[in-house]
Scaffold this active site. Structure first.
Site, short mmCIF file in Angstrom:
data_model
loop_
_atom_site.label_atom_id
_atom_site.label_comp_id
_atom_site.label_asym_id
_atom_site.label_seq_id
_atom_site.Cartn_x
_atom_site.Cartn_y
_atom_site.Cartn_z
N ILE A 154 0.83 -1.20 0.00
CA ILE A 154 0.00 0.00 0.00
C ILE A 154 0.87 1.25 0.00
O ILE A 154 0.62 2.21 -0.74
CB ILE A 154 -0.95 0.00 1.21
CG1 ILE A 154 -1.94 -1.17 1.10
CG2 ILE A 154 -1.71 1.32 1.31
CD1 ILE A 154 -2.81 -1.37 2.32
N ALA A 233 -3.72 3.03 8.29
CA ALA A 233 -3.14 1.69 8.45
C ALA A 233 -3.78 0.94 9.62
O ALA A 233 -4.64 0.08 9.43
CB ALA A 233 -1.63 1.79 8.63
N GLU A 263 -11.93 0.54 18.21
CA GLU A 263 -12.97 0.59 17.19
C GLU A 263 -14.10 -0.37 17.56
O GLU A 263 -13.83 -1.46 18.08
CB GLU A 263 -12.39 0.23 15.82
CG GLU A 263 -11.37 1.26 15.31
CD GLU A 263 -10.88 0.95 13.89
OE1 GLU A 263 -11.40 0.00 13.27
OE2 GLU A 263 -9.99 1.67 13.41
N HIS A 281 -13.08 3.86 9.37
CA HIS A 281 -12.36 2.72 8.80
C HIS A 281 -12.89 2.38 7.41
O HIS A 281 -13.35 1.27 7.14
CB HIS A 281 -12.44 1.50 9.72
CG HIS A 281 -11.25 0.58 9.57
ND1 HIS A 281 -10.69 -0.09 10.63
CD2 HIS A 281 -10.50 0.24 8.49
CE1 HIS A 281 -9.67 -0.82 10.21
NE2 HIS A 281 -9.54 -0.63 8.91
#
Length: 531
Positions: A154, A233, A263, A281
């Site tokens: 990425i 990330a 989260e 996210h």
């Protein structure tokens, strides 16, 4: 019987169809992942489990998954899978690390642009009927320096996109070579230099003990005044409380966050701060990415369950679909060599050495060594396999060494396993002929050419006259039929070995009668799963 796969999260219909087209018995229950008790009740029926993030593959669930062979995560993150528990049970855990790479990289660039121009706040202000043109003064990104922490899959895409936006790109990644950096068009730097020079910093590293809090208060203090931080990330890479303080003090000019320490993130020190853009996210949340990872995980799981091919496994060396057929007989050889050593070794193992000679040196030796270790441990740990064996060997403190060399003898190649215990060092070597069947070519340094039988008796003795007759009569008197035998010795009157192929496993009393002969040092029954 076809392998059974449970899809317990919302994968696309196209992914479910891939399972069906490949001959997999697929059970599509996209809401089951949220029902922990029901999932626990049925998981034992399946060979594979395909999930996203809703299903939690906990240790408790894995313990109940008595037939499970593979867990496939449609996406890169496997935080919802207990990897150690799966590995101990020999369950392969796969992810799809490349299916959402572009999407995540694009989201990082989007956040960077949004923070640079304060777009979300300007939008909210304008839609509220205000016209605060002077309030939202932004900065250009052209000519600015982007510091990329982590230049993997990425991160490298982010670098490419940033170069297209005419930014100067510097990258910190311990695994990035100077040559690769030059080919990417970026400057490789150490972390402190990146912190000092970057106008924007974006993170693209996995969460590990080394990367956790990589941007903590101390690191943030080293950054350039007015820097803007982007994190798409993993939550926890940046100390959110420390970053919030740096933003309040004016040292950090803004931040764009898609991931958080906790989260779902219903609260965070970053919430409510000026020029902080937060998203829930969304890095992988595009139609293309969701479809890509779903299709990819369906193909990967099918390849493994039907062909033994392993792709993108977290806890197992990869075996491509192309090499799986070629590797299969060699994996069998490795298991046999390990199984032989494991069955004849009577004291704790201190060290394992594996030598790959000739054609075998060019193969996937990581997979071969895993198979060998599984065979080695199976006599004492019945349910060990290629996934769990390397972990068990490490846990036991056994030293593992692997070596490769070019063809050195009459065979195109061979594998040699040497075991060192507290009492002695012993070795066994084997190869595979054109028929695909494993063969022993050396035991204890004594050359031979021996098939692998289902039931065998290994005898180590001193080379004295009458041994063949004694072994034959002893087994014959006990009603044990010898189908074949192979003999070898190092020199006259020295060490000798015999492999007796028998129709059934001998009883201990028969072995005791053999051991009553003072010339026989060891008599061990061997059992191998042969076709």
């Amino acid at each position: 019987m076809a392998p059974r796969v449970l899809v317990s999260d919302a994968l696309s219909e196209a992914a479910v169809q891939i399972f069906k087209d490949r001959g997999i018995d697929v059970d599509f229950q996209p809401k089951l992942g949220k029902d922990k008790e029901k999932l626990l009740e049925v998981i034992g029926q399946y060979d594979g489990l395909a999930i996203r993030s809703a299903t939690k593959a906990t240790e408790k669930l894995i313990e109940a998954a008595t037939n499970l062979k593979v867990i496939g995560r449609a996406g890169i993150g496997v935080d919802n899978v207990d990897i150690p528990a799966a590995s101990r049970r020999g369950i392969i855990v796969m992810n799809t690390p490349f299916g959402n790479s572009i999407t995540t990289a694009e989201h990082a660039i989007s956040l960077m642009l949004a923070v640079a121009r304060q777009i979300p706040a300007a939008d909210a202000s304008t839609q509220a009927g205000k016209w605060e043109k002077s309030k939202f003064m932004g900065v250009e990104i052209t000519g600015k320096t982007l510091g990329v922490i982590g230049a993997g899959n990425i991160g490298s895409i982010v670098c490419n996109r940033a170069l297209g936006l005419k930014m100067n790109v510097i990258a910190y990644d311990p695994f990035l070579s100077q040559d690769k950096a030059e080919k990417m068009g970026v400057t490789k730097v150490e972390l402190d230099e990146l912190l000092a020079k970057a106008d924007f910093i974006t993170l693209h590293v996995p969460m590990t003990d080394k990367t956790r809090g990589i941007l903590n208060a101390e690191a943030l203090a080293k950054t350039k005044k007015g820097v803007r931080i982007i994190n798409c990330a993993r939550g926890g890479l940046v100390d959110e409380a420390a970053l919030a303080e740096a933003i309040k003090s004016g040292h950090v000019a803004g931040a764009g966050f898609d991931v958080f320490e906790t989260e779902p993130a219903t609260e965070s020190p970053l919430f409510g701060l000026e020029n902080v853009v937060c998203t829930p996210h969304l890095g992988a949340s595009t139609t293309e990415a969701q479809e890509n990872v779903a299709l990819q995980v369906a193909d990967q799981m099918s390849d493994y369950l039907l062909k033994g091919a392993v792709s993108n496994a977290i806890n197992m060396p990869s075996i491509s679909a192309d090499e799986a057929p070629r590797l299969k007989p060699v994996i069998k050889l490795a298991e046999v060599l390990g199984g032989f050593a494991g069955q004849v070794t009577e004291s704790p193992i201190k060290q394992v050495e594996v030598l790959y000679d000739g054609i075998f040196a060019d193969m996937n030796t990581t997979a071969l060594t895993s198979a060998m270790l599984a065979g080695l441990l199976r006599p004492v740990v019945a349910d060990v396999n290629m996934v769990s064996a390397p972990i068990m060997v490490k846990d036991k403190g056994i030293i593992l060494q692997e070596a490769k060399r070019d063809k050195s003898g009459v065979y195109d190649g061979y594998i040699k396993l040497t075991i060192t215990t507290e009492k002695q060092t012993r070795s066994v070597a084997g190869t595979v002929f054109s028929d695909g069947k494993p063969r022993f070519i050396q035991i204890k340094g004594i050359n031979m050419d021996a098939d692998v039988g289902r039931h065998m008796i290994y005898i180590a003795n001193t080379d004295v006259p009458g041994m063949i007759g004694f072994m034959g009569s002893t087994l014959g008197d006990a009603g044990v039929n010898i189908a074949n035998f192979q003999l070898g010795r190092d020199n006259q009157g020295g060490d000798a070995i015999a492999l007796l192929y028998v129709d059934e496993e001998p009883k201990q009393e028969v072995l005791d009668k053999l051991l009553a002969n003072p010339a026989i040092k060891q008599a061990k029954p061997l059992e191998f799963a042969v076709e």
